[in-house]
Design a protein around this motif. Structure first.
Motif, PDB file in Angstrom:
ATOM      1  N   HIS A 108      24.041  29.406  84.680  1.00 49.01           N
ATOM      2  CA  HIS A 108      24.752  28.123  84.596  1.00 49.01           C
ATOM      3  C   HIS A 108      25.914  28.173  83.600  1.00 49.01           C
ATOM      4  CE1 HIS A 108      20.744  27.074  86.198  1.00 49.01           C
ATOM      5  NE2 HIS A 108      21.378  26.137  86.859  1.00 49.01           N
ATOM      6  N   CYS A 109      26.717  29.223  83.680  1.00 52.11           N
ATOM      7  CA  CYS A 109      27.891  29.353  82.800  1.00 52.11           C
ATOM      8  C   CYS A 109      29.175  29.303  83.624  1.00 52.11           C
ATOM      9  CB  CYS A 109      27.832  30.678  82.025  1.00 52.11           C
ATOM     10  SG  CYS A 109      26.496  30.764  80.816  1.00 52.11           S
TER      11      CYS A 109
ATOM     12  N   GLY B 178      24.428  27.967  80.017  1.00 49.16           N
ATOM     13  CA  GLY B 178      25.182  26.742  79.808  1.00 49.16           C
ATOM     14  C   GLY B 178      26.445  26.885  78.973  1.00 49.16           C
ATOM     15  N   CYS B 179      27.031  28.067  78.931  1.00 51.97           N
ATOM     16  CA  CYS B 179      28.255  28.268  78.145  1.00 51.97           C
ATOM     17  C   CYS B 179      29.499  28.078  79.019  1.00 51.97           C
ATOM     18  CB  CYS B 179      28.268  29.671  77.532  1.00 51.97           C
ATOM     19  SG  CYS B 179      27.018  29.922  76.260  1.00 51.97           S
ATOM     20  N   THR B 180      30.548  27.496  78.444  1.00 53.68           N
ATOM     21  CA  THR B 180      31.806  27.303  79.154  1.00 53.68           C
ATOM     22  C   THR B 180      32.962  27.759  78.276  1.00 53.68           C
ATOM     23  OG1 THR B 180      30.925  25.391  80.368  1.00 53.68           O
ATOM     24  CG2 THR B 180      33.330  25.620  80.270  1.00 53.68           C
ATOM     25  N   GLY B 181      33.829  28.598  78.853  1.00 53.42           N
ATOM     26  CA  GLY B 181      35.022  29.038  78.135  1.00 53.42           C
ATOM     27  C   GLY B 181      34.732  29.908  76.926  1.00 53.42           C
ATOM     28  N   CYS B 182      33.687  30.698  76.992  1.00 55.16           N
ATOM     29  CA  CYS B 182      33.296  31.543  75.853  1.00 55.16           C
ATOM     30  C   CYS B 182      33.571  33.015  76.134  1.00 55.16           C
ATOM     31  CB  CYS B 182      31.812  31.376  75.532  1.00 55.16           C
ATOM     32  SG  CYS B 182      31.336  29.711  75.057  1.00 55.16           S
ATOM     33  N   THR B 183      33.705  33.783  75.058  1.00 55.30           N
ATOM     34  CA  THR B 183      33.789  35.242  75.138  1.00 55.30           C
ATOM     35  C   THR B 183      32.690  35.817  74.251  1.00 55.30           C
ATOM     36  OG1 THR B 183      36.172  35.244  75.527  1.00 55.30           O
ATOM     37  CG2 THR B 183      35.197  37.292  74.705  1.00 55.30           C
ATOM     38  N   ILE B 184      31.861  36.663  74.836  1.00 53.65           N
ATOM     39  CA  ILE B 184      30.737  37.267  74.114  1.00 53.65           C
ATOM     40  C   ILE B 184      30.862  38.776  74.192  1.00 53.65           C
ATOM     41  CG2 ILE B 184      28.225  37.521  74.008  1.00 53.65           C
ATOM     42  CD1 ILE B 184      28.010  34.738  75.260  1.00 53.65           C
ATOM     43  N   THR B 185      30.752  39.433  73.052  1.00 56.99           N
ATOM     44  CA  THR B 185      30.819  40.895  72.994  1.00 56.99           C
ATOM     45  C   THR B 185      29.458  41.433  72.571  1.00 56.99           C
ATOM     46  OG1 THR B 185      33.173  40.867  72.436  1.00 56.99           O
ATOM     47  CG2 THR B 185      31.941  42.879  71.933  1.00 56.99           C
TER      48      THR B 185
ATOM     49  N   ASP C 208      22.918  33.952  87.455  1.00 65.19           N
ATOM     50  CA  ASP C 208      22.428  32.916  88.351  1.00 65.19           C
ATOM     51  C   ASP C 208      23.276  31.663  88.208  1.00 65.19           C
ATOM     52  OD1 ASP C 208      19.904  34.179  89.399  1.00 65.19           O
ATOM     53  OD2 ASP C 208      19.441  34.213  87.268  1.00 65.19           O
ATOM     54  N   LEU C 209      23.815  31.183  89.355  1.00 61.17           N
ATOM     55  CA  LEU C 209      24.544  29.911  89.418  1.00 61.17           C
ATOM     56  C   LEU C 209      25.654  29.838  88.369  1.00 61.17           C
ATOM     57  CD1 LEU C 209      21.447  27.595  89.967  1.00 61.17           C
ATOM     58  CD2 LEU C 209      23.066  28.373  91.698  1.00 61.17           C
ATOM     59  N   THR C 210      26.538  30.828  88.396  1.00 56.46           N
ATOM     60  CA  THR C 210      27.673  30.860  87.472  1.00 56.46           C
ATOM     61  C   THR C 210      28.979  30.754  88.252  1.00 56.46           C
ATOM     62  OG1 THR C 210      27.879  33.278  87.520  1.00 56.46           O
ATOM     63  CG2 THR C 210      26.377  32.338  85.886  1.00 56.46           C
ATOM     64  N   ASP C 211      30.061  30.443  87.530  1.00 59.72           N
ATOM     65  CA  ASP C 211      31.380  30.336  88.146  1.00 59.72           C
ATOM     66  C   ASP C 211      32.411  30.881  87.157  1.00 59.72           C
ATOM     67  OD1 ASP C 211      33.659  29.731  89.545  1.00 59.72           O
ATOM     68  OD2 ASP C 211      33.237  27.579  89.746  1.00 59.72           O
ATOM     69  N   GLY C 212      33.164  31.895  87.595  1.00 57.42           N
ATOM     70  CA  GLY C 212      34.232  32.422  86.758  1.00 57.42           C
ATOM     71  C   GLY C 212      33.762  33.317  85.628  1.00 57.42           C
ATOM     72  N   VAL C 213      32.713  34.076  85.855  1.00 59.44           N
ATOM     73  CA  VAL C 213      32.233  35.013  84.838  1.00 59.44           C
ATOM     74  C   VAL C 213      32.909  36.371  85.032  1.00 59.44           C
ATOM     75  CG1 VAL C 213      30.240  36.324  84.003  1.00 59.44           C
ATOM     76  CG2 VAL C 213      30.017  33.893  84.497  1.00 59.44           C
ATOM     77  N   THR C 214      33.360  36.948  83.924  1.00 60.81           N
ATOM     78  CA  THR C 214      33.977  38.279  83.944  1.00 60.81           C
ATOM     79  C   THR C 214      33.131  39.232  83.112  1.00 60.81           C
ATOM     80  OG1 THR C 214      36.216  37.364  84.174  1.00 60.81           O
ATOM     81  CG2 THR C 214      36.039  39.630  83.363  1.00 60.81           C
ATOM     82  N   LEU C 215      32.778  40.353  83.710  1.00 55.85           N
ATOM     83  CA  LEU C 215      32.012  41.397  83.021  1.00 55.85           C
ATOM     84  C   LEU C 215      32.932  42.587  82.789  1.00 55.85           C
ATOM     85  CD1 LEU C 215      28.730  41.323  85.174  1.00 55.85           C
ATOM     86  CD2 LEU C 215      29.132  40.183  82.990  1.00 55.85           C
TER      87      LEU C 215
END
Length: 303
Positions: free
Chosen positions: A29-30, A8-15, A48-55
């Motif tokens: 759901h991010c 459920g995260c939106t517009g976040c950056t995680i390292t 699962d069910l994400t949009d616009g995720v960058t790895l």
């Protein structure tokens, strides 16, 4: 740290820099999320069910031959970047662009992205038994190569035990939905580990399987999902007809669904199977029987 679960995260950056015991990261759901995976190699990433995720994988942390896979279902606009042996790797995946088949829901669109011949490729995933694989992988496998070796069995059995332990920890913390996820993983891992082996007397497969079905039934009872709890209790009993908690939770599920005439025989069977020295369990079962009898009697009077 055991595992990372991002939801459920939106517009976040995680390292991520720390080592994960399970080498497993899940994202659900991010939207517009960037994950920087640095310093430590991850075996499995699941979206699962994400949009616009960058790895973004660090240098030599996404390589061929290490069994690394990115599993994704219902994922739109996923970008993956990595560097291996001085070579830049990149891939873009979108379940719509990559081909929706039939009338499947978004979450049923399964794909695998991995390094193949020094390139990142995305392929449709197929469920084969208890695992996901691509058609290319299946075509390459011979019967001997597809069989699970004894060492792999032992590793899967150990993973199943860890997943069960994490399920127990989540359940104890009141995180019933997350506990159900761990028990699901344990069921899949234990089932694969037991494939092709002779079952123990009185069971149909790895004894961990009915335990985890029973535990997952307990999760669904806590979540108020009584039909799913009943399904899992039935699966538990199918795998081990003498498993006390399977019958007990079957009875509780039927009771919660106000199917008292069906609940009472299951609770009675649990009482028959329980070891006499387990006095606390016997009391719990007897209490449930009395409660179900009272509810049944009240329902009959109401008619």
């Amino acid at each position: 740290m055991i595992k990372i679960f991002v939801e459920g995260c939106t517009g976040c950056t995680i390292t991520v820099k720390c080592k994960l015991v399970t080498s497993h990261l899940e994202v659900s759901h991010c939207e517009s999320l960037t994950l920087n995976l640095e310093e430590v190699m991850l075996h499995t990433v699941q979206l699962d069910l994400t949009d616009g995720v960058t790895l973004r994988f660090g240098e030599n942390l996404l390589v061929e031959g290490e069994g690394q896979k990115i599993y994704h279902a219902g994922v739109k606009n996923m970008d993956v970047f990595g560097h291996s042996a001085g070579r830049h790797l990149s891939a873009h995946a979108d379940y719509i662009a990559d081909g929706v088949e039939g009338t499947e829901l978004a979450e049923e669109q399964h794909f695998i992205t991995q390094v193949v011949q020094d390139e990142l490729v995305t392929e449709r995933a197929l469920k084969v038994g208890n695992r996901w694989a691509t058609q290319r992988e299946l075509d390459l496998e011979s019967v001997a190569a597809a069989s699970v070796t004894q060492r792999e069995r032992e590793e899967l059995a150990a993973e199943a035990e860890r997943s069960k332990l994490m399920g127990n920890q989540s359940f104890a913390a009141g995180e019933y939905a997350q506990a159900a996820v761990h028990y699901t993983m344990a069921i899949d891992q234990a089932g694969t580990a037991a494939a092709g082996q002779e079952p123990e007397a009185g069971t149909t497969d790895n004894p961990l399987v009915p335990i985890c079905y029973s535990n997952r039934a307990a999760c669904f009872l806590k979540l108020g999902q009584h039909e799913r709890a009943l399904e899992d209790a039935d699966c538990c009993i199918k795998h081990n007809p003498a498993f006390v908690k399977g019958h007990f939770r079957r009875g509780l599920s039927l009771h919660a669904m106000k199917r008292y005439p069906e609940a009472l025989p299951s609770l009675g069977r649990a009482l028959e199977l329980e070891v006499p020295k387990n006095k606390a369990s016997i009391k719990q079962i007897n209490d449930a029987i009395r409660f179900a009898e009272a509810k049944f009697a009240a329902a009959k009077r109401g008619n």
